[in-house]
Design an enzyme around this catalytic site. Structure first.
Site, PDB file in Angstrom:
ATOM      1  N   ASP A 189      -0.901 -15.803 105.968  1.00 57.22           N
ATOM      2  CA  ASP A 189       0.151 -15.280 105.085  1.00 57.22           C
ATOM      3  C   ASP A 189      -0.489 -14.663 103.848  1.00 57.22           C
ATOM      4  O   ASP A 189      -1.623 -14.990 103.495  1.00 57.22           O
ATOM      5  CB  ASP A 189       1.063 -16.424 104.612  1.00 57.22           C
TER       6      ASP A 189
ATOM      7  N   ARG B 181       1.382  -8.230 109.781  1.00 55.38           N
ATOM      8  CA  ARG B 181       2.799  -8.409 109.448  1.00 55.38           C
ATOM      9  C   ARG B 181       3.039  -7.599 108.169  1.00 55.38           C
ATOM     10  O   ARG B 181       2.368  -7.802 107.165  1.00 55.38           O
ATOM     11  CB  ARG B 181       3.116  -9.876 109.186  1.00 55.38           C
TER      12      ARG B 181
HETATM   13  C1  LIG Z   1       8.685 -13.366 109.047  1.00 53.29           C
HETATM   14  C2  LIG Z   1       8.462 -13.155 107.575  1.00 53.29           C
HETATM   15  C3  LIG Z   1       7.258 -13.515 107.014  1.00 53.29           C
HETATM   16  C4  LIG Z   1       7.016 -13.283 105.665  1.00 53.29           C
HETATM   17  N1  LIG Z   1       5.769 -13.547 105.155  1.00 53.29           N
HETATM   18  C5  LIG Z   1       5.513 -13.229 103.865  1.00 53.29           C
HETATM   19  C6  LIG Z   1       4.195 -13.362 103.328  1.00 53.29           C
HETATM   20  O1  LIG Z   1       3.245 -13.778 104.000  1.00 53.29           O
HETATM   21  N2  LIG Z   1       4.009 -13.031 102.022  1.00 53.29           N
HETATM   22  C7  LIG Z   1       5.033 -12.546 101.228  1.00 53.29           C
HETATM   23  O2  LIG Z   1       4.787 -12.246 100.057  1.00 53.29           O
HETATM   24  N3  LIG Z   1       6.291 -12.417 101.716  1.00 53.29           N
HETATM   25  C8  LIG Z   1       6.551 -12.743 103.005  1.00 53.29           C
HETATM   26  N4  LIG Z   1       7.823 -12.582 103.492  1.00 53.29           N
HETATM   27  C9  LIG Z   1       8.954 -12.307 102.568  1.00 53.29           C
HETATM   28  C10 LIG Z   1       9.205 -10.830 102.407  1.00 53.29           C
HETATM   29  O3  LIG Z   1       8.128 -10.278 101.690  1.00 53.29           O
HETATM   30  C11 LIG Z   1      10.522 -10.561 101.643  1.00 53.29           C
HETATM   31  O4  LIG Z   1      10.464 -11.133 100.395  1.00 53.29           O
HETATM   32  C12 LIG Z   1      11.764 -11.073 102.327  1.00 53.29           C
HETATM   33  O5  LIG Z   1      11.709 -10.848 103.699  1.00 53.29           O
HETATM   34  C13 LIG Z   1      13.038 -10.386 101.774  1.00 53.29           C
HETATM   35  O6  LIG Z   1      12.949  -8.991 101.922  1.00 53.29           O
HETATM   36  P1  LIG Z   1      13.763  -8.126 103.018  1.00 53.29           P
HETATM   37  O7  LIG Z   1      12.806  -7.122 103.571  1.00 53.29           O
HETATM   38  O8  LIG Z   1      14.427  -8.992 103.986  1.00 53.29           O
HETATM   39  O9  LIG Z   1      14.781  -7.268 102.146  1.00 53.29           O
HETATM   40  P2  LIG Z   1      15.896  -7.746 101.121  1.00 53.29           P
HETATM   41  O10 LIG Z   1      16.503  -6.508 100.576  1.00 53.29           O
HETATM   42  O11 LIG Z   1      15.343  -8.735 100.159  1.00 53.29           O
HETATM   43  O12 LIG Z   1      16.918  -8.503 102.024  1.00 53.29           O
HETATM   44  C14 LIG Z   1      17.822  -7.815 102.856  1.00 53.29           C
HETATM   45  C15 LIG Z   1      18.969  -8.758 103.133  1.00 53.29           C
HETATM   46  O13 LIG Z   1      18.515  -9.857 103.943  1.00 53.29           O
HETATM   47  C16 LIG Z   1      19.090 -11.088 103.512  1.00 53.29           C
HETATM   48  N5  LIG Z   1      18.019 -11.980 103.087  1.00 53.29           N
HETATM   49  C17 LIG Z   1      16.756 -11.644 102.742  1.00 53.29           C
HETATM   50  N6  LIG Z   1      16.031 -12.738 102.454  1.00 53.29           N
HETATM   51  C18 LIG Z   1      16.868 -13.791 102.594  1.00 53.29           C
HETATM   52  C19 LIG Z   1      16.716 -15.184 102.453  1.00 53.29           C
HETATM   53  N7  LIG Z   1      15.558 -15.754 102.118  1.00 53.29           N
HETATM   54  N8  LIG Z   1      17.805 -15.970 102.705  1.00 53.29           N
HETATM   55  C20 LIG Z   1      18.983 -15.440 103.093  1.00 53.29           C
HETATM   56  N9  LIG Z   1      19.181 -14.122 103.262  1.00 53.29           N
HETATM   57  C21 LIG Z   1      18.138 -13.308 103.013  1.00 53.29           C
HETATM   58  C22 LIG Z   1      20.053 -10.748 102.410  1.00 53.29           C
HETATM   59  O14 LIG Z   1      21.319 -10.568 102.993  1.00 53.29           O
HETATM   60  C23 LIG Z   1      19.550  -9.437 101.881  1.00 53.29           C
HETATM   61  O15 LIG Z   1      20.533  -8.663 101.298  1.00 53.29           O
HETATM   62  C24 LIG Z   1       8.056 -12.753 104.850  1.00 53.29           C
HETATM   63  C25 LIG Z   1       9.281 -12.399 105.430  1.00 53.29           C
HETATM   64  C26 LIG Z   1       9.489 -12.574 106.764  1.00 53.29           C
HETATM   65  C27 LIG Z   1      10.789 -12.148 107.351  1.00 53.29           C
END
Ligand SMILES: Cc1cc2nc3c(=O)[nH]c(=O)nc-3n(C[C@H](O)[C@H](O)[C@H](O)COP(=O)(O)OP(=O)(O)OC[C@H]3O[C@@H](n4cnc5c(N)ncnc54)[C@H](O)[C@@H]3O)c2cc1C
Length: 315
Positions: free
Chosen positions: A121, A172
């Protein structure tokens, strides 16, 4: 400590547990495996298991983490739908990158011999160089090793050639959860998402595998259209989401197109770690509390149904 941070730290355990409930598989490896099995059997979803650990500052604590991961590798056995994710600071990156490398090598030796993929990660930007350096060093010997790039960071565009050249890396791609200053990172989600799309094309053009990690359905649709336009076969990408974020309709549409969907499945060995994780995520991203509240309402009333149309599968 800000008032917000103090309030979150004071939140009673039962409330944190309500918040953490949908996002965490449970407080044992057995519960995480059971969750992964159910997701695969019922919905065809793949999983990446992540052992939660907080505040690791001593070598003996790292040893404990390594033991837990070694047990997980044994227990996964031949379930090809399960991979592992870990944070480099869990293996000692904050203490000493050389120690972290030795610890990772212990784990990777076993994981590689069992063909079990592990993803490093990505944490705060102070660890980006060290994490990518570890990846560049370890990947040639460990073809199942992946890592993460964050589209929030300006540097990601240059990190792709600098650290991944010739590796046929397993990346990722996500926005990045950690707030970063405007000198080094986009501050608006729209900018991060445009950069996500641009970096995805760059990664594919350079021959890498990409896990598209986002819950934004419009962005997913755009990315899948790009795969179609660039004739990228489904062996070179998948979509990843977090356990607990309600996206079952789009997950089903994607898997029906033959594109794998993998959920990030955190588990703890004690609820203390789960509480610490949930509180840290809330401090980092208070919007998550809103997401949870909205998601509970959504499940309750069946509101906000998905309307995004995915591009049809290329022939
Ligand atoms: C499989 C996976 C692995 C990840 N690994 C890392 C990593 O190693 N390092 C890192 O810095 N970040 C990591 N992330 C987090 C990522 O960087 C984002 O912060 C997170 O996914 C929210 O961004 P989004 O692209 O979904 O867009 P957003 O605009 O934030 O979200 C879009 C919509 O999705 C929904 N949503 C998003 N997040 C959540 C939540 N937690 N709970 C409920 N609803 C939610 C909401 O409805 C939101 O409006 C990971 C995310 C995923 C999916």
């Amino acid at each position: 400590m800000s008032l917000r941070t103090r309030l979150i730290q004071m939140t009673p355990r039962f409330l944190v547990r309500i918040f953490a409930g949908p996002y965490i598989a449970g407080n044992s490896l057995a519960m995480a495996l059971a969750k992964a099995d159910t997701l695969f059997q019922n919905q065809g979803l793949h999983s990446t298991l992540d052992l939660l650990g907080e505040g690791i500052q001593h070598e003996k604590d790292i040893d404990h983490e390594i033991q837990q991961y070694l047990e997980a590798i044994d227990a996964i056995g031949d379930r090809t739908y399960i991979t592992l994710s870990l944070k480099p600071t869990q293996m000692g990156l904050a203490m000493d990158p050389a120690l972290c490398q030795r610890n990772l090598e212990r784990l990777l030796e076993k994981a590689t011999s069992r063909c079990i993929p592990i993803t490093l990660d990505m944490e705060e930007s102070r660890y980006t160089d060290a994490t990518l350096e570890l990846y560049r060093t370890l990947r040639p010997k460990h073809p199942y090793l992946g890592t993460v790039l964050q589209s929030r960071l300006f540097r990601t565009k240059n990190d792709i050639p600098r650290y991944l050249d010739g590796l046929q890396a397993h990346i990722r791609l996500c926005l990045g959860i950690y707030p970063e200053p405007p000198e080094i990172a986009f501050q608006q989600k729209t900018e991060m998402k445009e950069n996500f799309y641009q970096r995805l094309g760059q990664l594919w053009d350079a021959g890498h595998f990409v896990a598209i990690a986002t819950h934004d359905e419009a962005l997913i649709a755009r990315c899948l259209q790009l795969a179609k336009d660039k004739h990228i076969p489904p062996e070179r990408y998948e979509v990843q989401m977090l356990l607990g974020v309600p996206r079952s309709a789009i997950q089903q549409q994607i898997t029906q197109q033959g594109i794998p969907v993998r959920l990030y499945v955190p588990y703890a060995t004690t609820w203390d770690h789960a509480y610490a994780y949930a509180k840290r995520r809330l401090v980092e991203n208070p919007q998550m509390a809103l997401y949870v509240a909205r998601n509970i309402l959504r499940q309750f009333f069946g509101l906000f149904r998905t309307k995004t149309a995915l591009p049809p599968r290329s022939s």
